[in-house]
Write an enzyme that holds these catalytic residues in place. Structure first.
Site, PDB file in Angstrom:
ATOM      1  CB  SER A  99       3.710   1.587  -6.591  1.00 33.61           C
ATOM      2  OG  SER A  99       3.790   1.292  -5.212  1.00 33.61           O
ATOM      3  CG  ASP A 116      -0.640  -5.540  -5.302  1.00 29.76           C
ATOM      4  OD1 ASP A 116      -0.588  -4.858  -4.257  1.00 29.76           O
ATOM      5  OD2 ASP A 116      -0.060  -5.204  -6.350  1.00 29.76           O
ATOM      6  CG  HIS A 156       0.232  -1.496  -4.594  1.00 31.45           C
ATOM      7  ND1 HIS A 156       0.931  -2.530  -5.181  1.00 31.45           N
ATOM      8  CD2 HIS A 156       1.086  -0.479  -4.453  1.00 31.45           C
ATOM      9  CE1 HIS A 156       2.174  -2.132  -5.400  1.00 31.45           C
ATOM     10  NE2 HIS A 156       2.302  -0.899  -4.960  1.00 31.45           N
TER      11      HIS A 156
END
Ligand SMILES: *[C@@H]1O[C@H](CO)[C@@H](O)[C@H](O)[C@H]1NC(C)=O
Ligand SMILES: *[C@@H]1O[C@H](CO)[C@@H](O)[C@H](O)[C@H]1NC(C)=O
Ligand SMILES: *[C@@H]1O[C@H](CO)[C@@H](O)[C@H](O)[C@H]1NC(C)=O
Ligand SMILES: *[C@@H]1O[C@H](CO)[C@@H](O)[C@H](O)[C@H]1NC(C)=O
Ligand SMILES: *[C@@H]1O[C@H](CO)[C@@H](O)[C@H](O)[C@H]1NC(C)=O
Ligand SMILES: *[C@@H]1O[C@H](CO)[C@@H](O)[C@H](O)[C@H]1NC(C)=O
Ligand SMILES: *[C@@H]1O[C@H](CO)[C@@H](O)[C@H](O)[C@H]1NC(C)=O
Length: 371
Positions: A38, A335, A338
């Site tokens: 991600s 978040d 990340h």
């Protein structure tokens, strides 16, 4: 008539400007191929039906600082590290997600690059494909897809000059440290060696498909992201906290893994003719940020809390009903897992051009692509 004439000449001017910009923007490599998780996914997970919503980022407020505030599947408020490195290589942003492309467009896309990365995936086949995300586009699938495209395309000459950008391994560490119950393995040495065996295989497979230039990002101090800090500080968990206030067990694994990746790459470059690499020491980068909070070289004033999310350290997850911070570039973390656009942008600059010898080894990406 006059205003119509003006509108037309504006259009002409814009076209000219666009052409001029395209002419000026000479890509530093023919193509960029992105693999991993991600940190660099630009929307592959949007196309995986069974992928858990928590492993997708195609809803607000993700992308709030991206073009037109559009959520794209990037796990960021804006661009991610794949975009920002591609920009330094004079592309507009990351190449598009593989799973978004039609079969017809694949061969043209090979000439400028494709992003295969999938949030939740890791070095091990099982990582992400279980309770955490249900289904991801695993590293073996990412590498296999690239190999078959490369074979069909047949331009090994261009692939050898292109950049392979890989960011993987963090999710394996998360799943290993979070694992509960009798199915979990708890032998760090064995676990880390299994990660390295997979990593070696992927790199050899990519090399076998013609790739020669590798930029590899090692897992950072994964125990310092808000989700892991919250775990470490939960009194019910009895988990060790390190001197940065992070989950000690996760950071210990990262610290053990880095030298293993470094020696694996060194050995591979001796074994595989013409292979060159640039390894990013993400642990050093994180330490540097934590050590230099007083230096105004960046604007991070909040290093432990997520910008988007409620709960302790803002670690309860980001969605449209979660609270959002005011000043996103002051946050190291966007978040619970990340980095913010500001943080990944600083990392990308170091990956591309660090000349202090602290953060990238043995050369930076600018030097790698010039070879
Ligand atoms: C695209 O190509 C793959 C592999 O060649 C094939 O399995 C798939 O069915 C094709 N998809 C479409 C929509 O044609
Ligand atoms: C962990 O695995 C290694 C390698 O297989 C082995 O040598 C070691 O004894 C194991 N450690 C424990 C505590 O079981
Ligand atoms: C690039 O790779 C070649 C062979 O793999 C090696 O001899 C050379 O030293 C490498 N260059 C750099 C700058 O690491
Ligand atoms: C950060 O500070 C610690 C403790 O003083 C030190 O051991 C470490 O080398 C420093 N790291 C960086 C990258 O500045
Ligand atoms: C820090 O913030 C100031 C004011 O918003 C901005 O001008 C500057 O570019 C920022 N610095 C970095 C490194 O982002
Ligand atoms: C937002 O960040 C900038 C740059 O660090 C700073 O100048 C400004 O005061 C901050 N605003 C708020 C509301 O914190
Ligand atoms: C949104 O995130 C918050 C935590 O930040 C959580 O409590 C809430 O259940 C989430 N809402 C939805 C609709 O998922």
């Amino acid at each position: 008539m006059a205003s119509r004439g003006r509108a037309l000449s504006l259009v002409a001017l814009c076209l000219l400007l666009e052409l001029a910009l395209q002419g000026a923007a000479e890509h530093l490599v023919p193509a960029v191929f992105v693999f991993g998780d991600s940190m660099v996914d630009v929307g592959n997970n949007n196309f995986i039906e069974k992928c858990d919503i928590g492993c997708q980022a195609n809803y607000p407020p993700f992308g709030i600082d991206y073009l037109n505030h559009k959520p794209t599947g990037r796990f960021s408020n804006g661009y991610n590290m794949a975009d920002q490195l591609a920009q330094l290589l004079q592309f507009e942003e990351s190449p598009p997600p593989f799973l978004s492309l039609s079969n017809e467009s694949l061969s043209t896309r090979m000439s400028t690059g494709i992003n295969f990365a999938s949030g939740g995936s890791g070095l091990l086949d099982v990582t992400g494909n279980g309770p955490v995300c249900t289904q991801v586009f695993s590293m073996p699938e990412q590498v296999r897809s690239f190999r078959s495209l490369a074979r069909m395309w047949g331009r090994a000459d261009l692939i050898s000059k292109s950049l392979i950008f890989i960011n993987t391994g963090s999710n394996d560490l998360f799943e290993y440290t979070d694992c509960k119950g009798h199915r979990c393995k708890h032998n760090d040495t064995e676990f880390l060696h299994s990660l390295m065996a997979s990593y070696t295989r992927f790199l050899k497979d990519l090399y076998g498909a013609g790739a020669k230039k590798f930029s590899v990002v090692s897992p950072s101090l994964v125990g310092c992201c808000p989700s892991q800090r919250a775990l470490a500080h939960n009194p019910k968990n009895h988990r060790g906290v390190d001197n940065h206030g992070c989950l000690a067990s996760a950071n210990d694994l990262s610290r053990q893994l880095y030298p293993m990746i470094a020696s694996m790459l060194h050995d591979l470059s001796l074994e595989l003719p013409g292979m060159n690499y640039s390894l990013v020491d993400s642990i050093k980068m994180a330490e540097w940020v934590f050590n230099n909070t007083a230096t105004p070289s960046y604007n991070f004033t909040v290093l432990d809390r997520a910008c988007c999310g409620s709960g302790v350290f803002g670690a309860d997850g980001c969605n449209s009903s979660a609270p959002l911070c005011q000043n996103r570039s002051n946050y190291l973390f966007w978040d619970d897992y990340h980095p913010s656009d500001a943080a990944s942008g600083i990392a990308a600059k170091l990956i591309f051009g660090d000349t202090t010898g602290l953060f990238v080894h043995p050369i930076n990406v600018q030097q790698l692509v010039e070879l």
